[in-house]
Scaffold this active site. Structure first.
Site, PDB file in Angstrom:
ATOM      1  N   LYS A 141       0.748  -1.392   0.212  1.00 34.36           N
ATOM      2  CA  LYS A 141       0.044   0.140   0.054  1.00 34.36           C
ATOM      3  C   LYS A 141       1.161   1.135   0.518  1.00 34.36           C
ATOM      4  CE  LYS A 141      -3.058   2.887   2.693  1.00 34.36           C
ATOM      5  NZ  LYS A 141      -3.893   3.035   4.171  1.00 34.36           N
ATOM      6  N   GLU A 186      -9.266  12.033  12.569  1.00 31.16           N
ATOM      7  CA  GLU A 186      -8.447  10.931  12.632  1.00 31.16           C
ATOM      8  C   GLU A 186      -7.636  11.208  14.539  1.00 31.16           C
ATOM      9  OE1 GLU A 186      -6.036   7.355  11.087  1.00 31.16           O
ATOM     10  OE2 GLU A 186      -6.397   8.347   9.860  1.00 31.16           O
TER      11      GLU A 186
END
Length: 379
Positions: A141, A186
């Protein structure tokens, strides 16, 4: 600020700057030295009172952007119906004057933010190359970002943009530290009397146009193999970073969806108990960068980011928050943000997690969704 609670600092009693690969561990050591030399009178002795510093840290080890801890002269705090004021000044000096008088907000302004160093075509090309590298098994990723730029008129009052963010995204962390302004969904880490909390967000889909479409979008995100893989990489990254510092560490059993005004996120909450006396600064040093903002494996992802992004991220996707004298603190990941220079230049950033099943057009659309808070706040 989050849900109308938080901290606001006025003035600067002390400013500490850091750079390079050891910027966060250097900050942790410097903060311990400041605390050791401070005399603190704190009758409330609750989280957010007494001596504390606001901080923002660059994403990359080689960034030209300075990382800072700023101790304000005056701090105004509000939590659970209780408000307080803290004053901080150099030994031998005079305390900052009270009461404080707020200036009225400046004139309204609206600016356009346009593609910066990386065009939309350049971004889709970068995503395509990222997918190719993943297919070659160079990595699993990578998180790739693009930038928008604009310029504020002279004497523009940033409080207007900050207020729009706080009102428009009350469940996010609205922050304004040293010109870095944004509303992040977040939480990187929260440390409070030995307990640690974190929220991992990875996996995104646009909100539906009506209630039925919105529910369908949330279900599609929750059952997406692509988003599930992206999310799991991010969760494992945080677990691996925190385990050496905790005696107990637990996560929510399965990811859940979090609803924001413009999109859905896939989320996992983590809770633990510190076992080694680490401060919140020590923990952000251990955790950054997570797979949610860099990729995995970390070193391979960072190398590809440096290759494919033709700009310095600055403090985008780095930790932003505050630390107290006891080491407790609250740090978000600097997302949905823009850096504003003293001369009024504005650079906003948004990025996406790229995995094997990603498509360049979908990732470009996702960045447009993620730019929306900042574009609306300034425009």
């Amino acid at each position: 600020m989050r849900r109308n609670q938080g901290l606001a600092g006025i003035g600067t009693a002390l400013r500490l700057e850091f750079s390079g690969p050891t910027r966060m561990t250097d900050a942790a050591a410097a903060w311990r030295a400041v605390v050791a030399n401070a005399t603190v009178t704190d009758p409330l002795a609750r989280t957010g009172t007494g001596l504390l510093a606001f901080g923002t840290f660059a994403f990359d080890d080689s960034s030209a952007q300075q990382s800072v801890l700023i101790v304000p002269e005056v701090i105004v705090g509000r939590e659970d119906g209780q408000c307080w004021v803290t004053r901080i000044w150099p030994t031998g000096g005079a305390a900052p004057a009270l009461p404080l008088t707020a200036r009225p907000p400046g004139d309204e302004y609206r600016i356009s933010l346009r593609p910066g160093t990386l065009t939309t075509a350049g971004f889709t090309d970068a995503v395509a190359e990222g997918i190719r590298r993943i297919a070659q098994q160079d990595l699993n990723k990578v998180v790739l970002a693009r930038d928008l730029t604009g310029h504020l008129p002279a004497e523009s009052d940033l409080r207007r943009a900050i207020t729009k963010l706080a009102l428009g995204y009350p469940d996010c962390w609205t922050y304004a530290v040293d010109g870095l302004v944004g509303s992040s969904p977040e939480t990187l880490i929260r440390v409070d009397h030995g307990e640690v909390n974190a929220r991992v967000l990875a996996g995104t889909i646009s909100r539906g146009t009506d209630a039925a479409a919105d529910l369908e979008a949330a279900l599609a995100l929750a059952t997406s193999a692509k988003d599930g893989d992206e999310h799991e990489f991010a969760v494992q990254s945080v677990l691996q970073s925190l385990r050496p510092h905790t005696s107990v560490l637990a996560t929510s059993e399965i990811p859940f969806t979090v609803k924001l005004p413009n999109l859905w996120h896939l989320a996992t909450d983590l809770e633990g108990t510190l076992s080694d006396g680490s401060t919140s600064l020590d923990l952000i040093a251990a955790m950054h960068p997570t797979a949610a903002v860099a990729g995995t494996p970390t070193l391979a992802a960072l190398a590809l980011i440096r290759e494919l992004e033709p700009f310095d991220r600055g403090r985008y996707a780095g930790p932003v928050g505050w630390v107290g004298a006891d080491g407790d603190g609250e740090w978000a990941i600097a997302l949905r943000c823009a850096q504003v220079t003293p001369t009024g230049d504005v650079t906003a950033y948004a990025g996406c997690g790229i995995v094997l099943d990603s498509t360049p057009e979908h990732e470009l659309a996702e960045t447009k969704m993620k730019f929306r808070p900042v574009v609306e706040a300034f425009g």
